[in-house]
Design a protein around this motif. Structure first.
Motif, PDB file in Angstrom:
ATOM      1  N   ARG A 133       8.139   2.520   3.438  1.00  0.00           N
ATOM      2  CA  ARG A 133       8.411   1.241   4.096  1.00  0.00           C
ATOM      3  C   ARG A 133       7.122   0.610   4.582  1.00  0.00           C
ATOM      4  NH1 ARG A 133      12.390   4.201   6.801  1.00  0.00           N
ATOM      5  NH2 ARG A 133      14.319   4.256   5.597  1.00  0.00           N
ATOM      6  N   GLY A 150       9.864   8.555   3.508  1.00  0.00           N
ATOM      7  CA  GLY A 150      10.546   7.264   3.494  1.00  0.00           C
ATOM      8  C   GLY A 150       9.861   6.249   4.394  1.00  0.00           C
ATOM      9  N   ARG A 175       9.146  18.749 -11.787  1.00  0.00           N
ATOM     10  CA  ARG A 175       8.255  18.574 -12.933  1.00  0.00           C
ATOM     11  C   ARG A 175       7.378  19.802 -13.174  1.00  0.00           C
ATOM     12  NH1 ARG A 175       5.800  14.666 -15.894  1.00  0.00           N
ATOM     13  NH2 ARG A 175       6.957  12.735 -16.171  1.00  0.00           N
ATOM     14  N   ASN A 184      10.289   9.575  -3.848  1.00  0.00           N
ATOM     15  CA  ASN A 184      10.389  10.751  -4.703  1.00  0.00           C
ATOM     16  C   ASN A 184      10.307  10.393  -6.178  1.00  0.00           C
ATOM     17  OD1 ASN A 184      10.600  13.555  -4.757  1.00  0.00           O
ATOM     18  ND2 ASN A 184      12.785  13.450  -5.277  1.00  0.00           N
ATOM     19  N   ASN A 185      10.926   9.288  -6.541  1.00  0.00           N
ATOM     20  CA  ASN A 185      10.893   8.898  -7.940  1.00  0.00           C
ATOM     21  C   ASN A 185       9.501   8.483  -8.388  1.00  0.00           C
ATOM     22  OD1 ASN A 185      13.614   9.338  -8.638  1.00  0.00           O
ATOM     23  ND2 ASN A 185      14.182   7.473  -7.526  1.00  0.00           N
ATOM     24  N   ALA A 186       8.668   8.151  -7.418  1.00  0.00           N
ATOM     25  CA  ALA A 186       7.300   7.740  -7.762  1.00  0.00           C
ATOM     26  C   ALA A 186       6.310   8.876  -7.540  1.00  0.00           C
ATOM     27  CB  ALA A 186       6.913   6.530  -6.930  1.00  0.00           C
ATOM     28  N   GLN A 187       6.816  10.086  -7.277  1.00  0.00           N
ATOM     29  CA  GLN A 187       5.881  11.149  -6.879  1.00  0.00           C
ATOM     30  C   GLN A 187       4.871  11.484  -7.970  1.00  0.00           C
ATOM     31  OE1 GLN A 187       7.465  15.001  -5.722  1.00  0.00           O
ATOM     32  NE2 GLN A 187       5.766  15.378  -4.343  1.00  0.00           N
ATOM     33  N   ASP A 188       5.295  11.488  -9.215  1.00  0.00           N
ATOM     34  CA  ASP A 188       4.339  11.797 -10.287  1.00  0.00           C
ATOM     35  C   ASP A 188       3.254  10.716 -10.367  1.00  0.00           C
ATOM     36  OD1 ASP A 188       6.353  10.009 -11.220  1.00  0.00           O
ATOM     37  OD2 ASP A 188       5.855  10.476 -13.292  1.00  0.00           O
ATOM     38  N   LEU A 205       0.805  11.314  -7.455  1.00  0.00           N
ATOM     39  CA  LEU A 205      -0.100  12.433  -7.707  1.00  0.00           C
ATOM     40  C   LEU A 205      -1.196  12.024  -8.678  1.00  0.00           C
ATOM     41  CD1 LEU A 205       2.537  15.320  -7.853  1.00  0.00           C
ATOM     42  CD2 LEU A 205       0.806  14.951  -6.076  1.00  0.00           C
ATOM     43  N   PRO A 216      16.357   5.166  -9.105  1.00  0.00           N
ATOM     44  CA  PRO A 216      15.625   4.084  -9.740  1.00  0.00           C
ATOM     45  C   PRO A 216      15.068   4.461 -11.109  1.00  0.00           C
ATOM     46  CG  PRO A 216      14.898   4.412  -7.471  1.00  0.00           C
ATOM     47  CD  PRO A 216      15.827   5.506  -7.798  1.00  0.00           C
ATOM     48  N   ALA A 217      14.672   5.743 -11.271  1.00  0.00           N
ATOM     49  CA  ALA A 217      14.087   6.130 -12.549  1.00  0.00           C
ATOM     50  C   ALA A 217      15.044   5.863 -13.687  1.00  0.00           C
ATOM     51  CB  ALA A 217      13.705   7.599 -12.539  1.00  0.00           C
ATOM     52  N   GLU A 255      10.693  16.644   6.726  1.00  0.00           N
ATOM     53  CA  GLU A 255      12.028  16.145   7.031  1.00  0.00           C
ATOM     54  C   GLU A 255      12.419  14.979   6.135  1.00  0.00           C
ATOM     55  OE1 GLU A 255       9.381  13.967   9.990  1.00  0.00           O
ATOM     56  OE2 GLU A 255       9.356  15.700   8.672  1.00  0.00           O
ATOM     57  N   PHE A 269      13.566   7.505   0.778  1.00  0.00           N
ATOM     58  CA  PHE A 269      13.062   8.775   0.273  1.00  0.00           C
ATOM     59  C   PHE A 269      13.155   8.854  -1.244  1.00  0.00           C
ATOM     60  CE2 PHE A 269      13.852  13.053  -1.343  1.00  0.00           C
ATOM     61  CZ  PHE A 269      12.609  13.610  -1.068  1.00  0.00           C
ATOM     62  N   GLU A 270      14.244   8.338  -1.780  1.00  0.00           N
ATOM     63  CA  GLU A 270      14.377   8.375  -3.241  1.00  0.00           C
ATOM     64  C   GLU A 270      13.321   7.520  -3.914  1.00  0.00           C
ATOM     65  OE1 GLU A 270      17.879   8.369  -5.398  1.00  0.00           O
ATOM     66  OE2 GLU A 270      18.763   9.996  -4.258  1.00  0.00           O
ATOM     67  N   SER A 317       7.391  10.166   7.805  1.00  0.00           N
ATOM     68  CA  SER A 317       8.119  10.825   6.729  1.00  0.00           C
ATOM     69  C   SER A 317       7.881  10.047   5.446  1.00  0.00           C
ATOM     70  CB  SER A 317       9.612  10.831   7.034  1.00  0.00           C
ATOM     71  OG  SER A 317      10.129   9.521   6.864  1.00  0.00           O
ATOM     72  N   PRO A 365      14.279  11.390   5.720  1.00  0.00           N
ATOM     73  CA  PRO A 365      14.443  10.288   6.658  1.00  0.00           C
ATOM     74  C   PRO A 365      15.874  10.302   7.210  1.00  0.00           C
ATOM     75  CG  PRO A 365      14.276   9.490   4.382  1.00  0.00           C
ATOM     76  CD  PRO A 365      14.127  10.966   4.328  1.00  0.00           C
ATOM     77  N   GLN A 423      15.518  15.217 -13.125  1.00  0.00           N
ATOM     78  CA  GLN A 423      16.500  14.927 -12.078  1.00  0.00           C
ATOM     79  C   GLN A 423      17.908  15.305 -12.521  1.00  0.00           C
ATOM     80  OE1 GLN A 423      15.077  10.913 -11.503  1.00  0.00           O
ATOM     81  NE2 GLN A 423      13.974  11.478  -9.642  1.00  0.00           N
ATOM     82  N   ARG A 463       5.599  -0.653  -7.829  1.00  0.00           N
ATOM     83  CA  ARG A 463       6.792   0.132  -8.131  1.00  0.00           C
ATOM     84  C   ARG A 463       7.562   0.462  -6.856  1.00  0.00           C
ATOM     85  NH1 ARG A 463       6.244   5.845 -11.394  1.00  0.00           N
ATOM     86  NH2 ARG A 463       8.389   6.548 -11.135  1.00  0.00           N
ATOM     87  N   LEU A 495      10.589  15.540  -6.899  1.00  0.00           N
ATOM     88  CA  LEU A 495      10.331  15.334  -8.329  1.00  0.00           C
ATOM     89  C   LEU A 495       9.113  16.138  -8.784  1.00  0.00           C
ATOM     90  CD1 LEU A 495      10.830  13.831 -11.014  1.00  0.00           C
ATOM     91  CD2 LEU A 495       9.357  12.006 -10.160  1.00  0.00           C
ATOM     92  N   GLY A 496       8.078  16.167  -7.949  1.00  0.00           N
ATOM     93  CA  GLY A 496       6.873  16.903  -8.314  1.00  0.00           C
ATOM     94  C   GLY A 496       7.167  18.373  -8.576  1.00  0.00           C
ATOM     95  N   ASN A 530      17.119   0.590  -2.449  1.00  0.00           N
ATOM     96  CA  ASN A 530      17.285   2.015  -2.651  1.00  0.00           C
ATOM     97  C   ASN A 530      16.920   2.770  -1.377  1.00  0.00           C
ATOM     98  OD1 ASN A 530      18.004   2.399  -5.538  1.00  0.00           O
ATOM     99  ND2 ASN A 530      16.170   1.132  -5.784  1.00  0.00           N
TER     100      ASN A 530
END
Lengths: 677, 677
Positions: free
Chosen positions: B493, B489, A368, B569-573, B576, A8-9, A350, B565-566, B487, A352, A649, B553, A364-365, B562
């Motif tokens: 959800r 993901g 980064r 992950n893409n929103a992890q920053d 945080l 998505p990014a 884990e 998990f992705e 998890s 999913p 990424q 987002r 990603l963290g 999508n």
């Protein structure tokens, strides 16, 4: 994760500011083993720079895990061990390169710096110990001495018969070395100098080698003398060779050494203190290349201006500063390599719909944390190679042939890079330790040892804040000759009197930069942010803006009749920012030049991505400034944040390749955490 | 410097955004010794918080330089010494507060946390050793055990007859403790549990006390059992008391301990590893407060949901996390005190027209290094006091009376503050070391030892990145019960299904904050930046904006089909950043509340300036975000930068007062560098 166009990014890729992988940059897992090895080889060729052969030799010689620091050693054992390895190095001719061929060396300055840097992969204590003996002590004799000193000492320095230390810093004075309080008073009756610690603060302090091993010291002291009939007075700080210990290691009469004891790291270096109680040395022990004292006490120097004389002497000692920056680069690369390898093995939480857990490096963290630091390490390595080469050229030219402006520029660049590279290294090591959690805290995995060792690199060989400020002061005063040694207030008055808003660029713009600038729009917002010319412009515009506004600010404040020191002091944060911005621009351009010189297309393309990440991260780190001064729009700022994510990424599949290309000898990466993951 | 209205920076005071000193805040040198002492006293009263009497008692008991770490000790000596001091502490009743009165303690949780924090001023190894024995091991028995365990162990834990360790982390799993691989299989024939390390990664690792001293371990393992006729299966992670060594310190049968050896610091803590080879323990060694196994193997628990059960158990162990954050605060304050005192003595570079050199602390650059960190330390200390008090309340209420929501909120706040406070401490210690140059690198001056010790605080007792993310996940999912243990993901959800943009504020807004908000303009740009309500609004608006946009987002990305998990992950920053912004807002509000409660007018006014500096620095650190999202105008951004300068210059005369108010026992600040300056 290896198909970033699905993430998505990268829908952000619709805007031109967010980088997208060109088809040629293949993920590592799409490469055959041979292809990957070749890519690593080509990247390393670029990173290794001009003295790559020297790097390979040291790699081969140092690929032994017994060179790694062993935390179980007592202080005494660590020191003896380090000295033993330095002896071994000297037997293999390690030190010859640092000394001129007519003094008994082979006269390859660049090789000397590079090989000392490579020791940083093994043990930073070893690098410092070797650096003190050959770079600092040896460098003082080589560069401040004359034939009589070269004949007497250089061979012994190379083969360790003459063990020395570099006694500049005092308890009371570290940064302001013009104000050292040790005196060297000329006694015309005996033709001797009397070395004396005049106050408690005059004690020589933190001196590597002074606690145990050094038998000689290059002592910096105020030279006090007068011609016949005149009143003795200080001619400023000069350097003297002073014997401090006998063959059995006992202090000589009048000398009192002591031990700095345990430190935050560098256990193998015996830092100590020296107090002089009217110690007499023969007059010829003055290192007299730039000044001398005649038998009757008359002081002579080819350099009239005392400030210029002092800074000329200091300037010749730049090698230590360059070595420290280079080695910090090596330490940062090693820490990042260990953390990256661990991040590629370690799994946690884990996925999913999967039984297996997620590789930590896939977060990603985590990307980064590590990848922007790897990118910055690449950029710094290229800039470091340039400084080493420039130092080599300047110091290889005959002394009388030397170009004062070029020397001055080099000193400023070296100061700036020393601060930039050592702060980066210290930060990168911290982050690497953290990225490995509990495993990173165990000495067996090396990161915690590197963390302790690297810490002092930010303050020794020139405190980073002072170094950064020096760069700014030089820029703002156009490297004017008579500005060195001025007090803060005096410097402000000088800058203001220059009556110029913009400082002339002293160095010519490199060809590659010129070409890239010409191919990009002057309005940076109109040009794609992945355009290299636009990237350079943003860095250059920031620097120019900061210099111009800093000069204006100083002028306005002084016009308002403020105290000159207060004017300086109130602008100190601005000045420090000038210094950092300048160095970062120089680093970027050096990286771009190195990529331009890279002959392998696949390596160059990967390096291009790495350069993008360096640029995007640097912009992200300073986004407040860029937005506040309207050098970047809000839209572009958002694209930069997304761009860092996308680049992380995209580079993730190349993480192992990127750190492998550092070319760190495998046995020096020994770490049990990498065995079980 | 002490008359800031004369300085050029404060011509910015024409704009309302840059703070000016109110007439009541007198510089320290304008106060008499008695007045200054009273001011220090009043500041300390605020900083000390509710358990100030406990602080004073520990201050008195610990004001002995022999408690400081001694780097010349071997690993064995350091460990024995630390254990010896812990024994001494226990003889003075140090540990009783941590245990309920009907188990043999005095049941004052807040006092227990506070006194462990105060040990941090002396020696972080001592704090960790005490924290492991009484907080972690003792806490597990106290909070997860039942009467049979309390009767059998608690007295021995308090007086050290029962030395224990806390065996949760494994080589393969630190953050994801639900996936631990050690098993505890119930054997109904013998009514025993069989503890076993099933894989190399199941080895217990980094366990404080496991290398040498611990005779018992609180072992976390997958409980495997089944009722009659059923297939045995894991009921999730539970905690068991496992004897690991005999009286002579030998491993018991089936137990193999080993030593983690040298670390980056904490030399006095014997971290080690434990491998279990089918070790049998009686069934009653299961700490069975939340779950039990009947003789026939039937598993029972009052908490139906396995995830909720696990997190309820984990939640009771929060004390360790709170102690670690509190102690990090103490370490940061100590480092800043040492660096500030040195900065006030050290002089470097001459002043214009003066013979004397300038005090280093008079340089704006130096003020900017230390003062904002001191301000942040004040803010964090106030937030820490609140967490400690809340923990005290929650754990002092009867178990059945406990409020799950309140407990959950506390866990999240504690996680957030743990990350925020330990990162701050690690950074503050680094900066303090650097600010003292070479002197800061010598162990005799303590900073380098603190630097090594504090490092691991950012990753143990919950990795900071994981902790920060936990805060964000809780906020975004409104502390919903069924979200823990999902998890990444699954969590995404869940959040998306909540179908709400803005998350309801779970905690009531404090009265003082409500009042301040009401007194400020909703449009932050219209209100003065020194207005406390405006400051709160800026922090609250940032947090709200981040939460809202993060939720949007995630929803958008998941709508686009999508992989969950992705999307996460893409929103992890982004996530945080949510966590950090939330905690920083909570810290600010706690600081404001503490100032509001301060009874001394002069102390409250000085605290107000300190709070301003905390706010201005925090805004400056995140200026890119505030500008990018148009929460702050360009003009205001410039005023913030100027404001930090002005505040630094205004607080400079109070520097000594501010650090004296930390109330660190004088003998614990022993440092030769403070003797000669």
């Amino acid at each position: 994760m290896s198909t970033p166009t699905e993430s998505p990014a990268s829908d952000a890729a619709r805007t031109p500011d967010v980088p997208v992988t060109p088809p040629d940059v293949s993920a590592d897992d799409e490469l055959s083993a041979d292809e990957r090895a070749l890519l690593v080889e080509n990247l390393r060729y670029t990173l290794d720079g001009r003295w790559r052969a020297v790097r390979d030799t040291v790699r081969e010689q140092s690929n032994r895990s017994e060179l790694l620091p062993d935390p179980s050693r007592t202080l005494d054992e660590a020191r003896s061990h380090t000295l033993g390895v330095v002896r071994e190095l000297s037997q293999h001719g390690f030190a010859s390169a640092g000394f001129a061929s007519d003094h008994g060396g082979t006269g390859d300055v660049g090789a000397s710096i590079t090989s000392i840097e490579m020791l940083g992969y093994a043990d930073l204590s070893l690098m410092v110990k070797a650096g003190v003996q050959w770079g600092l002590f040896g460098g003082a004799v080589e560069n401040l001495g004359t034939a009589r000193h070269h004949e007497r000492y250089v061979k012994g320095i190379i083969d360790l018969d003459v063990l020395g230390c570099f006694a500049m810093t005092e308890t009371g004075h570290g940064s302001n070395v013009q104000a050292l309080e040790t005196t060297a008073t000329y006694d015309r009756d005996t033709r001797e100098f009397v070395i004396h610690s005049t106050t408690p603060g005059a004690r020589k302090d933190y001196i590597g080698g002074a606690a145990e091993h050094a038998r000689y010291a290059a002592v910096f002291a105020q030279l006090i003398t007068a011609g016949p009939g005149a009143e003795p007075e200080s001619q400023g700080v000069h350097c003297f060779v002073v014997p401090i210990r006998d063959e059995d290691g006992n202090d000589l009469p009048g000398i009192t050494t002591s031990d700095c004891g345990y430190k935050g790291g560098l256990a193998g270096v015996d830092n100590g203190r020296i107090v002089f109680d009217n110690v007499r040395i023969p007059a010829e022990n003055l290192l007299n290349r730039y000044a001398d004292v005649e038998p009757d006490g008359t002081y002579t120097s080819p350099i009239e201006n005392p400030n210029r004389r002092f800074f000329t002497m200091l300037g010749t000692l730049i090698r230590g500063r360059v070595s420290v920056a280079a080695t910090a680069g090596a330490a940062g690369r090693k820490a990042l390599t260990l953390a990256t390898r661990y991040g590629l093995m370690r799994k946690q939480f884990e996925a999913p719909d999967e039984t297996d857990e997620i590789i930590v490096m896939d977060y990603l963290g985590h990307q980064r944390k590590l990848l922007p630091l790897i990118a910055k390490s690449y950029a710094i390595a290229c800039a470091q190679n340039e400084i080493t080469a420039e130092l080599h050229e300047v110091q290889s030219s005959s002394p009388d042939d030397s170009d004062a402006g070029r020397q001055r520029q080099l000193e400023s660049d070296a100061a700036g890079l020393k601060a930039y590279a050592t702060w980066h290294a210290s930060h990168a090591v911290n982050v690497s330790r953290e990225a490995c959690g509990g495993a990173g805290y165990l000495d067996e995995n090396q990161l915690s040892i590197i963390r302790g060792d690297i810490d002092v690199f930010t303050t020794f060989e020139g405190d980073n804040t002072v170094m950064t400020q020096l760069v700014a002061k030089e820029l703002l005063s156009s490297y004017a000759d008579d500005v060195q040694g001025l007090s803060a207030g005096g410097w402000v008055r000088f800058v203001v009197e220059m009556a110029r808003d913009v400082v002339a660029e002293k160095t010519a713009v490199r060809q590659v930069v010129q070409t890239l600038l010409e191919s990009s729009d002057e309005d940076t917002e109109k040009s794609n942010l992945t355009n290299r010319g636009t990237q350079i412009r943003l860095f250059r515009n920031r620097e120019d803006h900061l210099i111009r506004t800093c000069a204006q600010r100083l002028r306005r404040a002084l016009d308002d009749d403020n105290d000159a020191f207060e004017v300086f002091n109130n602008a100190q944060d601005h000045l420090l920012k000038v210094g950092r911005a300048h160095t970062e621009r120089v680093v970027l351009e050096a990286f771009i030049e190195a990529i331009n010189d890279c002959d392998s297309r696949s390596a160059a393309e990967l390096l291009g991505k790495v350069c993008d990440l360096f640029v995007y991260s640097a912009l992200e780190d300073d986004l407040g400034w860029f937005l506040m001064h309207r050098h970047i729009s809000v839209e572009r700022a958002k694209a930069i944040r997304r761009g860092v994510n996308t680049l992380c990424q995209e580079l993730r599949p190349h993480a192992r390749t990127l750190v492998d290309a550092f070319g760190i000898p495998e046995n020096l990466l020994a770490a049990p955490m990498l065995e079980h993951g």
